[in-house]
Design a protein around this motif. Structure first.
Motif: not given
Ligand SMILES: Cc1cc2nc3c(=O)[nH]c(=O)nc-3n(C[C@H](O)[C@H](O)[C@H](O)COP(=O)(O)OP(=O)(O)OC[C@H]3O[C@@H](n4cnc5c(N)ncnc54)[C@H](O)[C@@H]3O)c2cc1C
Length: 443
Positions: A83-86, A97-98, A102-103, A276-277
């Motif tokens: 997932x993209x978180x920012x 997300x990892x 830690x992103x 997320x937006x």
């Protein structure tokens, strides 16, 4: 993970649903070798064709056939199942997300935003604890298993109250997600009752609660009224201009004064822009959608594009101020224009505006029943049902998926439905979890 290279620009597609997957497919086909690299990030390894979820829930279709494996349809594209978180677009960096918590940064040159929308869960007491949405293949599978399990619960219930509760199914929201899911699942449950001699299908209670005065706005007012009549003739209790005010412990309270217990509450009352937006530096409208231009670029933001449910895209066909409604019909067509414009920008060519006049809508209401408005043509019953199947078959990506769906439909017409509930799938690791807890307790 990918980083930007000085030679080859990297296009990052966030979300691989109807919009994102079609953008990536088109870019892959149209870009010249070495012109740009494509990375797609989505928490799932597949793209879901939501318009056929109700049929998957009802068992007319194998759930795996309404999803498209991304790696299969996007050879040569880097697919990242996270997932993209920012997103910090000023630095051309997305944070993914990892496992470590830690992103991880992911560099890009061009951003295509298409994370879709999420179910809008209102602060109704008990809803978050007891409701279920209808947007993902997981929810469709869960709902099918749950409805069949409710029949098992009712068949072995000790009291009338317990039986009644198990046999009461409530759907909140009269858009196509709610209406199609209710109509298909009612059909399936009635079919299944043949195998439950103790359950009279007339005792199953199906309730549709809708806050406005109409359902299925997508097929027009007249066909919406026809659908209400049809559902009522099928014994469904349709409550228009009604809101759910509480659902604590499965006890429903509606604002028309009625109260009753239900074993199933499906919530499809609207969608909200993806959270997320808010974690990006994109301009958003008052409803939280990304502001897009008629070219599907993000307003005042170079190298960024937005489309599908997440974006407020001007609807040129409906005139000034109008915004495209969230639909697969728009998302897929916007994808074609967005991909073309990304390529045009890379090649320094002129952009094309997005303009689409809605072709209307089709909805399935169970086997051989449907409702449709295709341009000015209004269809009901069998012709509408056939229009629904034909339209979605053609709209499904890849011939592989289309043929599998045709095979499922053919088998469903020839043989009785499968009515087994595989609820156990959702507890596959229970034995090991218990063993681990016991071991921890002995230490
Ligand atoms: C049950 C149901 C029936 C429908 N029927 C119809 C119909 O008959 N006709 C019609 O026109 N429309 C229909 N719709 C609406 C239509 O499916 C949506 O409008 C359409 O899918 C929107 O496309 P999208 O790509 O914007 O979003 P989606 O298709 O929802 O795709 C969003 C993608 O983003 C991914 N994502 C989510 N979060 C992240 C993240 N943090 N990082 C990266 N990726 C992320 C998701 O996994 C998903 O793959 C229906 C919807 C539902 C729920």
């Amino acid at each position: 993970m990918a980083t930007t290279s000085h030679d080859t620009p990297r296009v990052l597609v966030v979300g691989a649903g109807q919009a994102g997957m079609h953008v990536a497919r088109r870019l892959r086909r149209r870009l010249r070798p070495g012109e740009a690299a494509i990375t797609v990030v989505d928490p799932h390894s597949y793209s879901t064709y939501q318009p056929l979820l109700a049929e998957a829930a009802a068992g007319n279709l194998e759930p795996r056939h309404v999803v498209v494996p991304l790696r299969q349809v996007l050879p040569g594209v880097e697919v990242i199942t996270r997932a993209v978180i920012s997103i910090d677009h000023s630095r051309r960096t997305a944070y993914v997300a990892s496992g470590s918590g830690e992103p991880e940064p992911l560099g890009y040159d061009v951003l295509v935003l298409a994370p879709g929308s999420v179910t809008r869960v209102l602060p109704v007491p008990g809803l978050a604890e007891g409701g279920i949405g209808f947007k993902t293949v997981g929810e469709a599978i869960h709902l099918r298993n749950h409805v069949l399990a409710q029949l098992d619960t009712a068949a072995s219930a000790r009291s009338d109250a317990d039986r009644e509760r198990a046999l009461t199914f409530v759907f909140v929201g009269g858009g196509y997600a709610g209406v199609e899911a209710l109509a298909e699942l009612q059909d399936m449950a009635h079919d299944a009752c043949r195998h439950y001699p103790g359950i009279d299908p007339a005792r199953l209670r199906w309730v549709l609660v809708e806050a406005t005065g109409r359902i299925l706005p997508e097929v027009g007012e007249r066909m919406g009224r026809y659908t209400v009549d049809l559902l009522q003739r099928r014994g469904i209790d349709v409550r228009l201009d009604t809101r759910l005010t509480s659902v604590v412990d499965g006890h429903l309270v509606l604002d028309d004064g009625s109260e009753f217990d239900a074993g199933t509450l499906v919530w499809t009352a609207g969608v909200a822009p993806h959270p997320l937006l808010k974690q990006t530096d994109m301009p958003l409208d008052e409803r939280g959608r990304v502001l897009a231009t008629k070219y599907l670029s993000v307003v005042d933001t170079p190298d960024a594009w937005a489309l599908g449910d997440c974006a407020a895209v001007p609807d040129l066909a409906r005139g000034p101020g109008a915004v495209c409604p969230p639909s697969a019909q728009h998302a897929v067509r916007q994808a074609r224009v967005a991909a073309g414009n990304v390529i045009a920008t890379l090649r320094g060519r002129t952009l094309k505006p997005y303009r689409h006049t809605s072709a209307g809508s089709v909805a399935s209401l169970g086997l051989y029943q449907g409702v449709a408005q295709v341009y000015r043509l209004r269809l009901r019953g069998l012709p509408a049902w056939l229009a629904h199947r034909t339209y979605h078959l053609l709209a499904l990506p890849t011939w592989n998926r289309r043929l599998r769906v045709v095979a499922d439909w053919t088998l469903a017409l020839l043989f009785p439905r499968e009515i087994v509930s595989l609820e156990a799938l959702e507890h596959a690791r229970d034995a090991f979890t218990t063993a681990a807890e016991e071991t921890a307790g002995r230490r």
